[in-house]
Motif scaffolding. Structure first.
Motif, short mmCIF file in Angstrom:
data_model
loop_
_atom_site.label_atom_id
_atom_site.label_comp_id
_atom_site.label_asym_id
_atom_site.label_seq_id
_atom_site.Cartn_x
_atom_site.Cartn_y
_atom_site.Cartn_z
N SER A 100 8.79 5.46 9.39
CA SER A 100 9.99 5.91 10.10
C SER A 100 9.78 6.13 11.59
O SER A 100 10.75 6.41 12.30
N ILE A 152 2.91 3.03 -3.37
CA ILE A 152 3.99 2.53 -4.25
C ILE A 152 4.99 3.66 -4.56
O ILE A 152 5.28 3.98 -5.70
N GLY A 153 5.50 4.26 -3.48
CA GLY A 153 6.51 5.32 -3.62
C GLY A 153 7.91 4.76 -3.61
O GLY A 153 8.12 3.60 -4.01
N CYS A 183 -1.56 -1.01 -4.04
CA CYS A 183 -2.67 -0.07 -3.97
C CYS A 183 -2.07 1.29 -3.66
O CYS A 183 -1.26 1.41 -2.73
N ASP A 184 -2.38 2.27 -4.48
CA ASP A 184 -1.94 3.63 -4.19
C ASP A 184 -3.11 4.54 -4.50
O ASP A 184 -3.85 4.30 -5.46
N ARG A 185 -3.31 5.56 -3.68
CA ARG A 185 -4.45 6.45 -3.93
C ARG A 185 -4.23 7.27 -5.20
O ARG A 185 -5.17 7.83 -5.76
N SER A 186 -2.96 7.36 -5.62
CA SER A 186 -2.65 8.07 -6.85
C SER A 186 -2.76 7.13 -8.05
O SER A 186 -2.03 6.14 -8.15
N GLY A 194 17.14 4.60 2.29
CA GLY A 194 16.29 5.55 1.56
C GLY A 194 17.13 6.51 0.76
O GLY A 194 18.37 6.45 0.76
N LEU A 236 -6.36 5.57 7.53
CA LEU A 236 -6.50 4.35 6.73
C LEU A 236 -6.97 3.15 7.58
O LEU A 236 -7.57 2.21 7.05
N VAL A 283 6.60 0.18 6.86
CA VAL A 283 8.00 0.60 6.68
C VAL A 283 8.22 2.00 7.25
O VAL A 283 9.22 2.65 6.97
N ILE A 322 0.87 -1.19 0.00
CA ILE A 322 0.00 0.00 0.00
C ILE A 322 0.90 1.23 0.00
O ILE A 322 1.64 1.47 0.96
N ASP A 372 11.43 14.24 0.96
CA ASP A 372 9.98 14.45 0.80
C ASP A 372 9.36 15.26 1.94
O ASP A 372 9.43 14.85 3.11
N GLY A 388 7.97 1.59 -1.07
CA GLY A 388 7.05 0.55 -1.53
C GLY A 388 7.49 -0.04 -2.86
O GLY A 388 7.46 -1.26 -3.06
N VAL A 412 3.65 8.18 7.63
CA VAL A 412 3.04 7.71 8.89
C VAL A 412 1.83 8.54 9.33
O VAL A 412 0.97 8.05 10.04
N GLY A 434 8.32 8.52 -5.09
CA GLY A 434 7.54 8.00 -6.21
C GLY A 434 8.03 6.67 -6.73
O GLY A 434 9.15 6.24 -6.44
P1 NAP Z 1 6.64 8.34 -1.28
O1 NAP Z 1 7.72 8.04 -2.28
O2 NAP Z 1 6.18 9.74 -1.13
O3 NAP Z 1 5.38 7.41 -1.64
C1 NAP Z 1 4.26 7.30 -0.85
C2 NAP Z 1 3.10 6.88 -1.75
O4 NAP Z 1 1.99 6.51 -0.92
C3 NAP Z 1 2.60 8.01 -2.67
O5 NAP Z 1 2.35 7.50 -3.95
C4 NAP Z 1 1.31 8.45 -1.96
O6 NAP Z 1 0.38 9.03 -2.83
C5 NAP Z 1 0.82 7.13 -1.45
N1 NAP Z 1 -0.17 7.27 -0.39
C6 NAP Z 1 -0.22 8.18 0.61
N2 NAP Z 1 -1.28 7.94 1.40
C7 NAP Z 1 -1.91 6.86 0.90
C8 NAP Z 1 -3.07 6.12 1.27
N3 NAP Z 1 -3.79 6.47 2.34
N4 NAP Z 1 -3.42 5.05 0.51
C9 NAP Z 1 -2.71 4.69 -0.57
N5 NAP Z 1 -1.60 5.35 -0.97
C10 NAP Z 1 -1.22 6.42 -0.25
O7 NAP Z 1 7.04 7.84 0.18
P2 NAP Z 1 8.30 6.97 0.68
O8 NAP Z 1 9.52 7.82 0.71
O9 NAP Z 1 8.34 5.67 -0.07
O10 NAP Z 1 7.88 6.73 2.19
C11 NAP Z 1 6.92 5.75 2.53
C12 NAP Z 1 7.12 5.35 3.99
O11 NAP Z 1 8.44 4.84 4.14
C13 NAP Z 1 6.97 6.50 4.99
O12 NAP Z 1 6.23 6.07 6.10
C14 NAP Z 1 8.40 6.80 5.40
O13 NAP Z 1 8.46 7.27 6.74
C15 NAP Z 1 9.08 5.46 5.25
N6 NAP Z 1 10.52 5.50 4.95
C16 NAP Z 1 10.99 6.38 4.02
C17 NAP Z 1 12.35 6.41 3.75
C18 NAP Z 1 12.91 7.39 2.74
O14 NAP Z 1 14.12 7.61 2.72
N7 NAP Z 1 12.09 7.97 1.89
C19 NAP Z 1 13.22 5.52 4.40
C20 NAP Z 1 12.70 4.59 5.29
C21 NAP Z 1 11.33 4.58 5.56
P3 NAP Z 1 0.30 10.67 -2.94
O15 NAP Z 1 1.44 11.04 -3.79
O16 NAP Z 1 -1.05 10.89 -3.55
O17 NAP Z 1 0.40 11.22 -1.54
#
Ligand code: NAP
Length: 297
Positions: free
Chosen positions: A104, A17-18, A40-43, A131, A85, A102, A15, A236, A21, A79, A136
Motif C-alpha cells: 500500500s 498468501i493472505g 511461500c508464506d512464513r506461516s 481490499g 526479506l 501489492v 510471497i 488488519d 496474495g 510493507v 488470510g
Molecule cells: P494478510 O492477509 O495479513 O496476509 C499476509 C500474509 O503474509 C500472512 O500470511 C503473513 O504471515 C505473511 N507474511 C508476512 N511476512 C512474511 C514474510 N516475510 N515471508 C512470507 N510470508 C510473510 O495481508 P494482506 O491484507 O493480503 O496484505 C498484503 C499486502 O497487500 C500488504 O502490503 C498490504 O499493504 C497490501 N494491500 C492490502 C489491501 C487490503 O485491503 N488488505 C489492499 C491493497 C493492498 P503471518 O500471518 O505469519 O504474519
C-alpha cells in the motif's frame, strides 16, 4: 476477469498468501494466467490452507524452493517486512524474472527492495486499490480486483515488455491500470485510503473509551454511520501499522489539512453558521455521486 490466449507466465510465485496474495493466486489460476501458481508464506498454517483450498499448485515456507523456476514473483506481505526479506530474496531472483508487489506504500517499497535486486531482474512495484477488512488465505476471492484500479510505479528505465506483461496480468484480473510516480501514489493514497482508516481507528477507539453503558449503546445503535467505521477499523492491525510507519510524511501532511478543515466545521457549528455547513455538505454529496459514476462505490 478473462482468460488470456496463452498463459502470461510459466510459474508465478506469490510471497504472502493472505487476502491479496490469495485473491491474486485464485485469479491467476481461474483465468489461467500462469502454467503454475505457487506460494511461500512464513506461516505453515497459511501454506496448508492454500493447498487445501486448491488455490496454488505448491506451497511452502521455503522461499528458495518456491522461487525455483519462477518467472513472476509477487510480494504480498505487509510493507514493514520488505527490508528484512530483501537480502534473502535478492540472490534467489534470476535475470529476466519480473518482481512486483501489492503493498500500500510505494516509495519505501523501492527504498527497501531495490538495493537487493540483481541486475537483469525487472522490478516494477504495484498496488491494487482493492481490499476488504479480512485477512488470510480464506478471505481472498478471484473477483476482488474486478473494476478496481491497479497502480504500477515502474522505476525509471524499467523494461517495457515486463511492464506490458504486468499490465496484461492486472487487466486479465479485471483491473484498470494506471502508471504513476511512487511519490504521487503515496500522496494520493494518503488522502483516499490512509487518512480514512486513521479516522475510523480514532472514532472507534474514542467510542470504546467511553463509559461501559455508552459502549453498549454504541453497539446497539451502530446501524448508522458508526457501523461503516467499525468495519474499516477492523482492518488488519499489522498491515495498517506498517502503512502509517512507511507513509509518515504524506499522512502527516493530509492530517494537518484535515485538522484545519475539521476546526473550520467545528467553528461553523459553534457559531450557528448553518449555511456554511449546508454548502460544505452539498459539495461533498456531489463527490459521492462522482465516485458512483466512476463505478468505485
Ligand atoms: P494478510 O492477509 O495479513 O496476509 C499476509 C500474509 O503474509 C500472512 O500470511 C503473513 O504471515 C505473511 N507474511 C508476512 N511476512 C512474511 C514474510 N516475510 N515471508 C512470507 N510470508 C510473510 O495481508 P494482506 O491484507 O493480503 O496484505 C498484503 C499486502 O497487500 C500488504 O502490503 C498490504 O499493504 C497490501 N494491500 C492490502 C489491501 C487490503 O485491503 N488488505 C489492499 C491493497 C493492498 P503471518 O500471518 O505469519 O504474519
Amino acid at each position: 476477469m478473462s482468460e488470456v490466449a496463452a498463459p502470461l507466465f510459466h510459474r508465478a510465485a506469490v510471497i504472502g498468501i493472505g487476502l491479496i496474495g490469495s485473491s491474486l493466486a485464485r485469479a491467476m489460476k481461474e483465468y489461467r494466467l500462469a502454467d503454475s501458481v505457487v506460494c511461500c508464506d512464513r506461516s505453515v498454517e497459511a501454506c496448508e490452507a492454500a493447498l487445501r483450498l486448491g488455490i496454488v499448485d505448491a506451497a511452502s515456507p521455503d522461499l528458495s524452493a518456491m522461487l525455483d523456476g519462477a518467472d513472476l514473483v509477487i510480494l504480498a506481505i505487509p510493507v514493514g517486512g520488505y527490508a528484512a526479506l530483501a537480502d534473502e530474496l535478492g540472490p534467489l531472483l534470476r535475470p529476466g524474472v519480473i518482481l512486483t508487489d501489492v503493498g500500500s506504500v510505494k516509495q519505501t517499497a523501492l527504498r527497501d527492495l531495490a538495493p537487493a535486486i540483481p541486475d537483469g531482474v525487472h522490478f516494477i512495484p504495484g498496488h491494487p486499490i482493492a481490499g476488504t477488512e479480512h485477512s488470510g488465505p480464506e478471505a481472498g476471492f478471484a473477483e476482488l480486483f474486478q473494476g478496481r484500479w491497479c497502480i504500477l510505479t515502474p522505476p525509471p528505465g524499467s523494461n517495457d515488455a515486463a511492464l506490458a506483461k504486468l499490465i496484461a496480468l492486472w487487466e486479465a484480473c479485471g483491473s484498470k491500470v494506471e502508471v504513476m510516480e511512487p511519490a504521487h501514489h503515496d500522496q494520493v493514497l494518503a488522502i483516499t485510503s490512509h487518512l480514512p482508516h486513521l479516522i475510523a481507528y480514532t472514532i472507534v477507539g474514542t467510542a470504546s473509551d467511553l463509559e461501559e453503558h455508552t459502549k453498549s449503546e454504541v453497539i446497539k445503535f451502530s446501524a448508522s454511520g458508526f457501523r461503516d467505521f467499525t468495519r474499516i477499523a477492523a482492518s488488519d492491525p499489522i498491515m495498517w501499522r506498517d502503512v502509517f510507519m512507511n507513509n509518515k510524511e504524506a499522512v502527516l501532511e493530509v492530517l494537518q489539512r484535515f485538522t484545519e478543515d475539521l476546526t473550520a466545521l467545528q467553528r461553523a457549528i459553534r457559531w450557528g453558521e448553518g449555511e456554511k455547513l449546508e454548502a460544505h455538505f452539498t459539495k461533498t454529496r456531489a463527490i459521492r455521486r462522482a465516485v458512483i459514476d466512476a463505478k468505485q462505490a
